[in-house]
Motif scaffolding. Sequence first.
Motif, short mmCIF file in Angstrom:
data_model
loop_
_atom_site.label_atom_id
_atom_site.label_comp_id
_atom_site.label_asym_id
_atom_site.label_seq_id
_atom_site.Cartn_x
_atom_site.Cartn_y
_atom_site.Cartn_z
N GLY A 1 55.16 3.79 -85.54
CA GLY A 1 54.73 4.87 -84.34
C GLY A 1 53.41 4.66 -83.83
N ILE A 2 52.50 4.18 -84.63
CA ILE A 2 50.85 4.06 -84.24
C ILE A 2 51.09 3.00 -83.35
N ILE B 1 61.95 11.32 -82.21
CA ILE B 1 63.49 11.40 -82.21
C ILE B 1 64.25 10.12 -82.52
N SER B 2 63.88 8.98 -81.99
CA SER B 2 64.34 7.57 -82.50
C SER B 2 64.27 7.12 -83.95
N GLY C 1 67.54 7.03 -86.13
CA GLY C 1 67.85 5.70 -87.20
C GLY C 1 67.79 5.97 -88.45
N GLU C 2 66.98 6.89 -89.02
CA GLU C 2 67.00 6.90 -90.28
C GLU C 2 68.31 7.86 -91.12
N PHE D 1 51.83 11.63 -75.41
CA PHE D 1 52.81 12.67 -76.14
C PHE D 1 54.28 12.56 -75.92
N SER D 2 54.51 12.07 -74.79
CA SER D 2 56.10 11.42 -74.55
C SER D 2 56.08 10.44 -75.34
N GLY D 3 55.44 9.39 -75.44
CA GLY D 3 55.81 8.35 -76.53
C GLY D 3 55.99 8.76 -77.97
N THR D 4 54.96 9.81 -78.48
CA THR D 4 55.32 10.39 -79.87
C THR D 4 56.48 11.11 -80.17
#
Length: 106
Positions: A20-21, A58-59, A63-64, A50-53
């Motif tokens: 994420g970072i 969600i992604s 996936g998890e 913010f949108s990328g975060t």
Amino acid sequence: MNLAEKINVVRASVMGANDGIISVAGIVLGVFAATQGRTNDNWVIFVAGFSGTIAGMISMAAGEYVSVHGQRDAENAAIEKEEIANQESFNQQISLVKDSLIKDDF
């Protein structure tokens, strides 16, 4: 929750945080570079980060979720297969386990 499950949670958290970072930093730097000289609006960079975060959260959550349920389904299928094998040929299964233990010097 046993130790193995706790370790998997920590592992998934660390790997997810690293991913994420890096993803959000890439988005923010890309938007900053694209808007450099055209506008000095920090709001655009903030919204992109913010949108990328949000998209990353969600992604990674999806996936998890799929990963955990896929593993659980595989484990349940293996358990069911062993239960059927035990019902159909119990003595043969006992012999296999006994031979394996003897081979491993238990």
